[in-house]
Write an enzyme that holds these catalytic residues in place. Structure first.
Site, PDB file in Angstrom:
ATOM      1  N   ALA A  71       0.800  -1.225   0.000  1.00 26.48           N
ATOM      2  CA  ALA A  71       0.000   0.000   0.000  1.00 26.48           C
ATOM      3  C   ALA A  71       0.835   1.279   0.000  1.00 26.48           C
ATOM      4  O   ALA A  71       0.569   2.191  -0.796  1.00 26.48           O
ATOM      5  CB  ALA A  71      -0.966  -0.006   1.181  1.00 26.48           C
ATOM      6  N   GLN A 222       4.526 -13.518  -2.048  1.00 26.68           N
ATOM      7  CA  GLN A 222       5.355 -12.375  -1.652  1.00 26.68           C
ATOM      8  C   GLN A 222       6.257 -12.714  -0.467  1.00 26.68           C
ATOM      9  O   GLN A 222       7.338 -12.147  -0.319  1.00 26.68           O
ATOM     10  CB  GLN A 222       4.488 -11.165  -1.298  1.00 26.68           C
ATOM     11  N   ASP A 263      -3.580  -2.701   4.222  1.00 28.35           N
ATOM     12  CA  ASP A 263      -3.872  -1.954   3.004  1.00 28.35           C
ATOM     13  C   ASP A 263      -4.975  -0.924   3.218  1.00 28.35           C
ATOM     14  O   ASP A 263      -5.030   0.070   2.514  1.00 28.35           O
ATOM     15  CB  ASP A 263      -4.274  -2.912   1.879  1.00 28.35           C
ATOM     16  N   ASN A 273      -6.060  -6.601   4.872  1.00 26.38           N
ATOM     17  CA  ASN A 273      -4.671  -6.897   4.524  1.00 26.38           C
ATOM     18  C   ASN A 273      -4.657  -8.132   3.620  1.00 26.38           C
ATOM     19  O   ASN A 273      -5.697  -8.710   3.324  1.00 26.38           O
ATOM     20  CB  ASN A 273      -3.835  -7.128   5.797  1.00 26.38           C
ATOM     21  N   LYS A 274      -3.486  -8.514   3.183  1.00 27.88           N
ATOM     22  CA  LYS A 274      -3.344  -9.636   2.258  1.00 27.88           C
ATOM     23  C   LYS A 274      -4.135 -10.846   2.728  1.00 27.88           C
ATOM     24  O   LYS A 274      -4.160 -11.168   3.915  1.00 27.88           O
ATOM     25  CB  LYS A 274      -1.860  -9.985   2.121  1.00 27.88           C
TER      26      LYS A 274
END
Length: 371
Positions: A71, A222, A263, A273-274
């Site tokens: 982000a 990631q 995010d 979030n992810k």
């Protein structure tokens, strides 16, 4: 579209050496000579490839296709994308106004709908241009350039402050001296240093943790591609795990904190979030492990009442059914692929921002961050 790809660094060459040689510091974005250079994070850790963007369409594309992600980094990239749109408009001899740049604003804002930093940065650029409209175009461009650089510098300063505040929360415990993190929240996801990974860096340097468990973070990996690389480059002890192994790791009692980024954070503390973060928060609560969210205040959306109002980006099915172009599922398989999930504020033990730490965040405590 203003895009070209510089020569790649040899694949067998040290990534760290190539990265430092390019920029001098650990950064994934570099603006110079009216060009935004973006380290293509889809290629890491095996290839180092830079994408050069000279217009807003290119910047929107690299954001949408996750060549740049995280982000804070998305916000910085969007600010420079808006600046490039302004430069293109001025070069055509058209009036440099907020209204004239609406198309560029919309294109950039639509690239990743969940990351609030993107619109936050764009709105700052818009406010800057509106204030500068009485000035000649050349001075308006100078003001926009200064604002984009300010957004970048502010992110680095915020990350450094958050790292110190978050690390101070962690008490060394020989029995549970490890932490667990999800996705990538380091220098690659920000303008430098990182959010959650910045806290981990400072905690490691201070001797407050023994090591880091790193979720691989499906489907974009990631954790395995980016976080593991950042930790390895800094000689921080880590163990890479499958996302599904987190429960058994937490059950060992070795982990004292789960530390993640964000995010978008709603006004009541609910945090997007992810994907996979929510399940970690539930597991952490069950096992008596503390849960920390680390994010700048720009990630807090005060107009979003709670997590139910957060738009969750849906990503293409191919991201789940394939890896590196290799089909893993039956051809034509139906796929549900949300990029994010929402962790209720009640599962968060600490929200760390550059403005302060909020224990057990709620609407009132988050509002005080802006007093």
């Amino acid at each position: 579209m203003g895009i070209n790809r510089p020569s790649e660094v040899d694949a067998d060459r040290s990534f760290h050496h190539g990265f430092i040689q390019e920029l001098g510091v650990l950064k994934a974005l570099k603006y110079k000579d009216n060009t935004l250079r973006v380290l293509d994070q889809r290629r890491l850790p095996n290839r180092v490839e830079w994408i050069c963007c000279t217009d807003a369409t290119c910047v929107a594309k690299v954001i949408r296709e996750m060549a740049v992600r995280g982000a804070p980094a998305i916000g910085v990239a969007a600010a420079y994308g808006y600046l490039l749109a302004a430069r293109s408009l001025a070069a055509r001899g058209e009036g440099l106004t907020v209204d004239a740049l609406q198309a560029g604003y919309r294109e950039l804002a639509a690239a990743r709908p969940t990351a609030v930093n993107l619109v936050w940065a764009l709105d700052r650029m818009v406010a800057c241009l509106r204030d500068a409209e009485p000035l000649p175009d050349a001075q308006r461009l100078d003001r926009l350039s200064d604002e984009a650089q300010s957004i970048e510098a502010r992110d680095v300063e915020a990350n450094l402050a958050m790292s110190q505040r978050g690390a101070a929360l962690i008490e060394r415990d020989r029995e549970c001296g490890w932490v667990l993190t999800h996705c990538n929240t380091g220098a690659l996801a920000t303008a430098g240093q990182g959010t959650a990974l910045g806290v981990i860096r400072d905690a490691w340097s201070a001797g407050r943790i023994e090591g880091v468990y790193v979720d691989e973070t499906r489907p974009w990996l990631q954790g395995s591609r980016l976080t593991a690389w950042e930790l390895q480059e800094e000689s921080i002890d880590y163990r890479l795990i499958c996302d599904g192994a987190a429960a058994s790791v937490l059950a060992t009692g070795r982990v004292g904190w789960v530390i993640v980024g964000a995010d978008r954070i709603a006004a009541n503390g609910d945090t997007a979030n992810k994907i996979g973060t929510y399940s970690l928060a539930v597991l952490a609560r069950h096992h008596g492990v503390k849960f920390m969210v680390v994010a700048p205040r720009s990630t807090i959306d005060r107009d979003c009442r709670d997590g139910s109002a957060i738009e969750i980006e849906q990503r293409p099915a191919v991201e789940v059914s394939e890896v590196g172009g290799q089909l893993l599922a039956p051809r034509g398989a139906s796929v549900y692929n949300p990029a994010f999930d929402v962790t209720p504020a009640g599962l968060i033990d600490a929200l760390v921002t550059e403005a302060g730490v909020v224990r057990h965040p709620d609407r009132d405590s988050i509002a005080r961050l802006f007093d």
